[in-house]
Design a protein around this motif. Sequence first.
Motif, short mmCIF file in Angstrom:
data_model
loop_
_atom_site.label_atom_id
_atom_site.label_comp_id
_atom_site.label_asym_id
_atom_site.label_seq_id
_atom_site.Cartn_x
_atom_site.Cartn_y
_atom_site.Cartn_z
N ALA A 15 41.10 38.27 61.52
CA ALA A 15 40.14 38.05 62.07
C ALA A 15 38.80 39.04 61.40
N GLU A 16 38.63 39.60 61.63
CA GLU A 16 37.43 40.60 61.39
C GLU A 16 37.64 40.66 59.91
N TRP A 17 38.44 41.07 59.67
CA TRP A 17 39.08 41.75 57.84
C TRP A 17 38.43 40.43 57.26
N VAL A 18 39.03 39.32 57.22
CA VAL A 18 38.14 37.67 56.60
C VAL A 18 36.71 37.56 56.55
N ALA A 19 36.21 38.26 58.04
CA ALA A 19 35.16 37.74 58.16
C ALA A 19 34.39 38.69 57.55
N ARG A 20 34.48 39.59 57.44
CA ARG A 20 33.79 40.26 56.70
C ARG A 20 34.40 40.60 54.46
N LEU A 21 34.85 40.40 54.24
CA LEU A 21 35.15 39.47 53.04
C LEU A 21 34.22 38.56 53.48
N GLY A 22 34.35 37.53 53.90
CA GLY A 22 33.13 36.20 54.43
C GLY A 22 31.33 37.01 53.54
N ARG A 23 31.15 37.74 54.46
CA ARG A 23 29.53 38.10 54.27
C ARG A 23 29.82 39.56 52.50
N THR A 24 30.63 39.81 52.49
CA THR A 24 30.35 40.27 51.04
C THR A 24 30.63 39.56 50.24
N ARG A 25 31.29 38.39 49.86
CA ARG A 25 31.02 37.26 49.14
C ARG A 25 30.01 37.33 48.85
N ARG A 26 28.75 36.59 49.63
CA ARG A 26 28.20 36.26 49.96
C ARG A 26 27.48 36.32 49.10
N GLY A 27 26.97 38.04 50.01
CA GLY A 27 26.32 38.98 49.10
C GLY A 27 26.10 38.79 47.76
N LEU A 28 27.50 38.79 47.68
CA LEU A 28 27.16 39.62 45.65
C LEU A 28 27.45 38.16 44.93
N PHE A 29 27.21 36.73 45.79
CA PHE A 29 26.53 36.33 45.05
C PHE A 29 25.35 35.63 45.09
N ARG A 30 24.49 36.30 45.99
CA ARG A 30 23.46 36.44 46.10
C ARG A 30 22.69 37.05 44.73
N ARG A 31 23.44 37.92 44.81
CA ARG A 31 23.14 38.49 42.72
C ARG A 31 23.36 38.12 41.20
N ALA A 32 22.91 38.52 40.84
CA ALA A 32 23.15 38.20 39.42
C ALA A 32 23.62 39.03 39.41
N MET A 33 24.93 38.71 38.97
CA MET A 33 26.09 39.59 38.39
C MET A 33 27.29 38.10 37.00
N ASP A 34 27.69 38.88 36.27
CA ASP A 34 28.92 38.04 35.49
C ASP A 34 30.11 38.04 36.19
N ALA A 35 29.96 36.29 35.87
CA ALA A 35 31.21 35.78 36.72
C ALA A 35 32.51 36.50 36.65
N CYS A 36 33.38 36.75 35.93
CA CYS A 36 34.29 37.85 35.90
C CYS A 36 34.34 38.85 36.03
N GLY A 37 33.03 39.77 36.25
CA GLY A 37 33.55 40.87 36.45
C GLY A 37 33.25 40.73 38.43
N ARG A 38 32.60 39.57 39.12
CA ARG A 38 32.38 39.37 40.41
C ARG A 38 33.92 38.75 40.72
N ARG A 39 34.37 38.21 40.03
CA ARG A 39 35.95 37.35 40.95
C ARG A 39 36.55 38.70 40.89
N ALA A 40 36.65 39.60 40.10
CA ALA A 40 37.72 40.61 39.55
C ALA A 40 37.33 41.72 40.87
N LEU A 41 35.94 41.73 41.48
CA LEU A 41 35.44 42.52 42.12
C LEU A 41 35.68 42.38 43.08
N LEU A 42 35.69 40.45 43.76
CA LEU A 42 36.02 39.97 44.96
C LEU A 42 37.94 40.33 45.41
N ARG A 43 38.84 40.26 43.96
CA ARG A 43 39.83 40.39 44.02
C ARG A 43 40.93 41.89 44.37
#
Length: 208
Positions: A152-180
């Motif tokens: 539960a806590e880990w998924v919540a952390r991943l969600g916060r990180t994902r939202r933060g990354l989507f607020r940044r100007a990042m390459d989409a492929c690089g973002r997907r690789a990082l999230l994986r």
Amino acid sequence: MSLFPVFLKLEGRSCLVVGAGTIAEAKIDGLIEAGAVVHVVAPRATTSIEQRARGREVRWSPRPFAPSDLDGQFLVVVATSSRELNESIFQEAERRRILCNVVDDPPHCDFYYPSVVRRGDFQVAISTAGHSPALSQRLRKELGQHFGPEYAEWVARLGRTRRGLFRRAMDACGRRALLRRLASAERFELYLGRRRAREGRELVRLAR
């Protein structure tokens, strides 16, 4: 027939439950947990459902079902002891294009209730398309031992990180690789190690 697995958003949606016995209780609990606006129709109700009605968690109409009860409903769960009534409600819901589940009656179901392992927003749903609820329940218990409350806590952390990354100007492929990488088994083990260390420090602090 192959089923389409999907998780429904019920927050604020009107859902009808016809019947208020012990079988209906679990269905009502699930709808409430999902944030649905629940209307229960039944001449009598269990003590638990009566308490939920007094606490305004559900609206209970202590009377027999009427077709107008389906007005404005997103879905309906039918759990009465009358096979004829159950079938007539299913047919009326089908005519109105309202999703319907008649409990323990697979031919009269547009959807099935899966067995669910729930850890916060992390959920694993198991279905046998109504063929063997007992098997689904056994697998739920086994998976529940594997997926502990730490998810539960880990998924919540991943969600916060994902939202933060989507607020940044990042390459989409690089973002997907990082999230994986962040969701990898190695990262989870690292998270568990830090979590155990934190809990250990807290125990030491409390023992002082």
